[in-house]
Write a protein that holds these residues in place. Structure first.
Motif, mmCIF file in Angstrom:
data_model
loop_
_atom_site.group_PDB
_atom_site.id
_atom_site.type_symbol
_atom_site.label_atom_id
_atom_site.label_comp_id
_atom_site.label_asym_id
_atom_site.label_seq_id
_atom_site.Cartn_x
_atom_site.Cartn_y
_atom_site.Cartn_z
ATOM 1 N N MET B 26 0.836 -1.204 0.000
ATOM 2 C CA MET B 26 0.000 0.000 0.000
ATOM 3 C C MET B 26 0.870 1.253 0.000
ATOM 4 O O MET B 26 0.612 2.196 -0.754
ATOM 5 N N LYS B 27 1.919 1.245 0.827
ATOM 6 C CA LYS B 27 2.802 2.421 0.903
ATOM 7 C C LYS B 27 3.445 2.740 -0.438
ATOM 8 O O LYS B 27 3.666 3.906 -0.782
ATOM 9 N N SER B 28 3.755 1.687 -1.196
ATOM 10 C CA SER B 28 4.431 1.912 -2.481
ATOM 11 C C SER B 28 3.479 2.537 -3.503
ATOM 12 O O SER B 28 3.911 3.181 -4.445
ATOM 13 N N GLY B 216 -9.054 0.098 4.659
ATOM 14 C CA GLY B 216 -8.558 -0.496 5.895
ATOM 15 C C GLY B 216 -8.377 -2.003 5.772
ATOM 16 O O GLY B 216 -7.434 -2.576 6.300
ATOM 17 N N SER B 217 -9.276 -2.641 5.015
ATOM 18 C CA SER B 217 -9.268 -4.105 4.922
ATOM 19 C C SER B 217 -7.997 -4.657 4.282
ATOM 20 O O SER B 217 -7.649 -5.819 4.505
ATOM 21 N N PHE B 218 -7.308 -3.833 3.472
ATOM 22 C CA PHE B 218 -6.110 -4.317 2.761
ATOM 23 C C PHE B 218 -5.074 -4.913 3.707
ATOM 24 O O PHE B 218 -4.276 -5.756 3.311
ATOM 25 N N LEU B 219 -5.059 -4.477 4.964
ATOM 26 C CA LEU B 219 -4.061 -4.981 5.913
ATOM 27 C C LEU B 219 -4.270 -6.458 6.218
ATOM 28 O O LEU B 219 -3.319 -7.182 6.498
ATOM 29 N N PHE B 220 -5.543 -6.888 6.164
ATOM 30 C CA PHE B 220 -5.901 -8.245 6.588
ATOM 31 C C PHE B 220 -6.495 -9.079 5.463
ATOM 32 O O PHE B 220 -6.326 -10.274 5.419
ATOM 33 N N PRO B 231 -3.386 -6.853 -4.949
ATOM 34 C CA PRO B 231 -1.996 -7.217 -4.614
ATOM 35 C C PRO B 231 -1.767 -7.399 -3.117
ATOM 36 O O PRO B 231 -0.690 -7.103 -2.618
ATOM 37 N N PHE B 232 -2.796 -7.831 -2.400
ATOM 38 C CA PHE B 232 -2.686 -8.076 -0.959
ATOM 39 C C PHE B 232 -3.053 -9.530 -0.681
ATOM 40 O O PHE B 232 -3.807 -10.143 -1.434
#
Lengths: 338, 338
Positions: B26-28, B216-220, B231-232
């Motif tokens: 996500m940061k990239s 927010g869901s991308f983390l999990f 890409p998660f």
């Protein structure tokens, strides 16, 4: 005195009058030891204390946390863990604190855990038709022998006819229960013991074999239990605020979503609208067929009927006790988690 | 060092390696102010603090409780309540504690509440196709005027294209987002302001209009988000114990049920079995078509894939941080409730 709209929505409100009526009805049919209230339905020592006042001193639990909480609050005189566990160390901790627990077992592994946990009394959990836990009738003898060789005392049998709770027709339900209980009776003829623990809100007055019924939902009811003609009424609602109304009044949105109620038995119901779409924090309401547009205003407080009571209560830390629009304190839901 | 099977099941475990990889990805693509992480997904100040370390200082909230919790933990530099509220007094309490919050509004009533709560900055929430909150494009001008006459500063617009998060084909999703964002762009041409807040995990790299994405869901991740080619990877699982196995190995039961995961997006998935039936404290597993019987033993620890991450996390008070079978502490889920 606080009113219903003084609290932050969404929250759960119990109508005390209906709650007490439900309790009185149960007491008139299943008083004292003929009911072992199932704490998993409400996960609250406040409510367990009310049940104790009403003459119920034996409780049924689904988790060790529920057992621990009841015991810590002076409600642990007669506890049944109506569920399988492998956690011997937490059972041991209860026993070391002087708590006597009867534990359901359906395998050598769960018998070993009970033994290792210092438990003295077990029920053989028998499968009576629900596709879940419980050993086969053919295994009862060997498991009973195994438990006895381990030094455990077999207090009887347990067999939950959960597959019959919502059979719509009462006569069909009664026939189904009789059939399921034949299995449990056979199991009991092998194990002996004083306890035949079975049943639930849907079969509480139909199960003629059980020495004790494991019911909890009857206190609150929900939209699904309301379909099977029971002598209980819905005492619990989800109180929510309408936060958005579409300009042409074809859609309104309230602030209760799937984080405040469980949808495994369907969406909540309400008067004068249909919930079409539930998301995390919202439910979208559309008009009923009878009326073409919605009458809700932004800021309106609405009551949603609960689709499935147990997992809905488990999403809240408190229940607000209400009567005629006023709040008379609350009950803590302190036995959530594991 | 504790192992996964030292904890009481059911619980949620985060694979730290996958979690960190998701955050790096996500940061990239969306660093710093181009992402406003949505705290509703995880409801945890511990996780918000990790995001702040990663360069994200603006947060998005769905409840006032989330705002209050972030502010109380030094995470309240740039907060957006991306939801409608009528609760002026709790907004006022935040403002009185020196917290600056931007609030989404879609009606005169929610504008009044923001004003009464002492809020200075609002976003006009515009409906871009999801049947939920947000005013009609035709109302933007009148609501903007109303807000300005009340002395509120309009920081821009918000419009969540939630109806497109799970469109399977990426090109279709991109087209849908472009169409939805035309509405938001028109709205923004009326309101002006620096902020165009929109998007989510499913559209984070497709939404070309938004100045900030609310994800927010991308983390999990979860089983539903995993169907749309993002890409998660899934970092969160429900850890459960097999507590009962049927004699002929056609059925096993684990100790995680609808009190430990949400089923609004379907049942959890697992390796070497299919969850057929979920009840409050149990899930019943049957064999896959490939293999005729189950290999599980009573006592086995299994990982269930999460069907819908946000309401599943909201059922737990902590997340266990795991890597290669060991537990490295936990993150508290401290912003649950309302």
């Amino acid at each position: 005195m606080r009113k219903l709209n003084d609290l932050q929505t969404p929250y759960l409100a119990v109508d005390l009058e209906i709650f007490e009526k439900n309790l009185e009805t149960m007491k008139s049919i299943r008083p004292g030891s003929s009911l072992r209230p199932h704490v998993k339905a409400f996960k609250s020592t406040d409510i367990a204390a009310i049940l104790k006042q009403a003459g119920y001193s034996g409780f049924c639990c689904a988790t060790i946390k529920e057992l621990e909480g009841l015991a810590a609050n002076g409600l642990g005189d007669d506890l049944l863990l109506a569920n399988e566990t492998l956690n011997a160390s937490r059972l041991r901790s209860l026993v070391d604190h002087g708590v006597e627990v009867i534990v359901a077992v359906d395998s050598t592994e769960t018998i070993d855990a009970a033994k290792d946990g210092g438990i003295r009394n077990v029920l053989i959990d028998v499968n009576v038709g629900l596709p879940r836990c419980g050993c086969d009738l053919n295994e009862v003898e060997i498991l009973s022998g195994y438990a006895r060789r381990k030094g455990l005392n077999i207090k009887g049998v347990m067999g939950y006819e959960g597959h019959l709770m919502f059979t719509p027709d009462r006569a069909d339900r009664k026939r189904g229960v009789a059939e399921a209980m034949q299995v449990l009776q056979e199991a009991h003829s092998i194990t002996g013991g004083d306890i035949i623990s079975a049943g639930g809100t849907g079969t509480f007055d139909l199960n003629e074999l059980a020495t004790e019924i494991q019911a909890g939902s009857f206190l609150f009811m929900d939209t699904r239990y309301s379909t099977v003609g029971l002598p209980f009424e819905e005492s619990l609602t989800i109180v929510s605020t309408v936060i958005s109304v579409e300009r042409d009044r074809k859609r309104a949105v309230c602030d209760a979503g799937v984080k405040s109620f469980a949808t495994d038995y369907g969406k909540p119901k309400l008067e004068d609208g249909i919930i079409e779409f539930c998301s995390d924090e919202h439910s979208t309401i559309v008009p009923t067929e009878q009326r073409g547009d919605l009458a809700f205003q932004v800021g309106d407080l609405i009551h949603l009927r609960v689709p499935h009571v147990d997992p809905t209560i488990a999403k809240h830390s408190r229940l607000a006790c209400s009567q005629e629009g006023y709040i008379y304190g609350d009950w803590k839901v302190d036995l959530r988690g594991w």
